[in-house]
Write a protein that holds these residues in place. Structure first.
Motif, short mmCIF file in Angstrom:
data_model
loop_
_atom_site.label_atom_id
_atom_site.label_comp_id
_atom_site.label_asym_id
_atom_site.label_seq_id
_atom_site.Cartn_x
_atom_site.Cartn_y
_atom_site.Cartn_z
N UNK A 29 82.37 11.85 60.36
CA UNK A 29 82.33 11.57 61.79
C UNK A 29 80.87 11.54 62.25
N UNK A 30 80.66 10.98 63.43
CA UNK A 30 79.32 11.01 64.04
C UNK A 30 79.10 12.39 64.66
N UNK A 31 77.88 12.90 64.52
CA UNK A 31 77.51 14.17 65.14
C UNK A 31 76.69 13.89 66.39
N UNK A 32 77.05 14.50 67.51
CA UNK A 32 76.33 14.30 68.76
C UNK A 32 75.94 15.65 69.34
N UNK A 33 74.64 15.86 69.47
CA UNK A 33 74.08 17.06 70.09
C UNK A 33 73.78 16.72 71.55
N UNK A 34 74.65 17.13 72.46
CA UNK A 34 74.46 16.75 73.86
C UNK A 34 73.27 17.47 74.48
N UNK A 35 72.94 18.65 73.98
CA UNK A 35 71.78 19.35 74.49
C UNK A 35 70.51 18.55 74.28
N UNK A 36 70.44 17.85 73.14
CA UNK A 36 69.26 17.03 72.85
C UNK A 36 69.13 15.89 73.85
N UNK A 69 71.05 8.76 68.43
CA UNK A 69 71.10 10.13 67.90
C UNK A 69 71.48 10.14 66.43
N UNK A 70 71.36 9.02 65.76
CA UNK A 70 71.77 8.93 64.36
C UNK A 70 70.73 9.55 63.43
N UNK A 71 71.24 10.07 62.30
CA UNK A 71 70.35 10.57 61.25
C UNK A 71 69.53 11.78 61.64
N UNK A 72 70.01 12.54 62.61
CA UNK A 72 69.28 13.73 63.01
C UNK A 72 68.12 13.46 63.95
N UNK A 107 75.00 11.62 82.18
CA UNK A 107 75.01 11.88 80.74
C UNK A 107 76.42 12.03 80.20
N UNK A 108 77.33 12.56 81.01
CA UNK A 108 78.73 12.63 80.58
C UNK A 108 79.25 11.22 80.31
N UNK A 109 78.86 10.25 81.13
CA UNK A 109 79.29 8.87 80.89
C UNK A 109 78.78 8.37 79.55
N UNK A 110 77.52 8.66 79.23
CA UNK A 110 76.97 8.29 77.92
C UNK A 110 77.76 8.97 76.80
N UNK A 111 78.04 10.25 76.99
CA UNK A 111 78.70 11.03 75.94
C UNK A 111 80.13 10.56 75.71
N UNK A 119 85.77 8.97 65.98
CA UNK A 119 85.23 9.86 64.95
C UNK A 119 83.96 10.56 65.35
N UNK A 120 84.05 11.54 66.27
CA UNK A 120 82.85 12.22 66.76
C UNK A 120 83.06 13.73 66.78
N UNK A 121 82.02 14.44 66.38
CA UNK A 121 81.95 15.89 66.57
C UNK A 121 80.84 16.11 67.59
N UNK A 122 81.20 16.57 68.78
CA UNK A 122 80.24 16.70 69.87
C UNK A 122 80.07 18.17 70.21
N UNK A 123 78.81 18.60 70.27
CA UNK A 123 78.57 20.00 70.58
C UNK A 123 77.70 20.15 71.82
N UNK A 124 77.97 21.23 72.55
CA UNK A 124 77.22 21.50 73.77
C UNK A 124 77.76 22.73 74.46
N UNK A 125 77.77 22.68 75.77
CA UNK A 125 78.24 23.82 76.56
C UNK A 125 79.40 23.47 77.48
N UNK A 126 79.67 22.17 77.63
CA UNK A 126 80.76 21.77 78.53
C UNK A 126 81.60 20.65 77.92
#
Length: 231
Positions: A29-36, A69-72, A107-111, A119-126
């Motif tokens: 899956x794609x990894x998305x760091x929303x804090x970044x 946000x690909x490839x770290x 940013x929520x719209x982007x996320x 196929x996404x694993x999204x991490x953050x606080x909300x």
């Protein structure tokens, strides 16, 4: 139901990034760091000499931004800011930006658009409460304040690496207060999220446990009727 979307939330130092990256890799899956993303917007605001507490000025930056946000890497509007956003100044600026409701909405719209690609694993606080409330699986990672401070102090990827433990603990406590008390999408465990306490548990054990929960949740989600996405 947002199929094939995994939401991982929790406070700083709970292990969200490490676990989310490992889960994404295991599932392809794609990894998305929303804090970044908030950090990148803060970086661009500072670069453009925009006050990070000026909601009317920062919101267009967030709304019009192009992210990769690909490839770290963390790229905003063609600028690779992967290293630049991990500084004490950006820590403070990102916290200010994250308190602005219109910036969060942008940013929520982007996320959600990223999650809509599948196929996404999204991490953050909300993520489980505001960004993807219909995520197929929601995980809330936590750990004792002492353990979170020790991890952050030992993590070379963070600016607090190598700082005195008391200083790190104070910084995390201050960030916790901001995250939990802000009016816009405060840090809180979603009612249907599974809490995983990582205190005293090895990284590999946490990853294995979360992966098992995610895979079981995805199997269960596959058998439930689909629902339309969140507004």
């Amino acid at each position: 139901m947002t199929a094939r979307a995994i939401a991982i939330d929790g406070p700083s130092g709970a292990g969200k990034g490490t676990v989310a990256r490992a889960v994404a890799q295991a599932l392809a899956y794609r990894y998305v760091d929303t804090g970044a993303m908030y950090r990148a917007v803060a970086w661009k605001a500072l670069r453009d000499r925009v006050g990070v507490d000026d909601e009317a000025a920062v919101e267009p930056i967030a709304a019009r931004a192009s992210f990769n946000l690909d490839g770290g890497r963390v790229v905003i509007d063609g600028h690779d800011v992967t290293r630049e956003i991990r500084t004490p100044d950006i820590d403070v600026a990102a916290a200010a930006v994250a308190r602005l409701p219109r910036v969060r909405k942008a940013l929520v719209a982007h996320q959600r658009a990223l999650a809509g690609q599948g196929g996404v694993v999204m991490e953050g606080r909300d993520i489980g409460t505001a960004v993807l409330p219909d995520a197929a699986v929601k995980i809330y990672l936590d750990a004792s304040p002492e353990e979170r401070a020790a991890r952050r102090a030992a993590d070379p990827a963070h600016v607090l690496s190598g700082a005195a433990l008391g200083e790190v603990a104070d910084a995390l406590a201050a960030r916790d207060r901001v995250d939990r008390t802000r009016a816009a999408s405060p840090l809180v465990q979603a009612p249907d999220a599974i809490q995983v306490d990582t205190t005293g548990v090895s990284v590999d054990e946490v990853i294995d446990r979360v992966l098992a929960l995610v895979r079981a949740g995805l199997r269960g989600a596959a058998g439930r009727p689909a629902r339309s996405g969140a507004d």
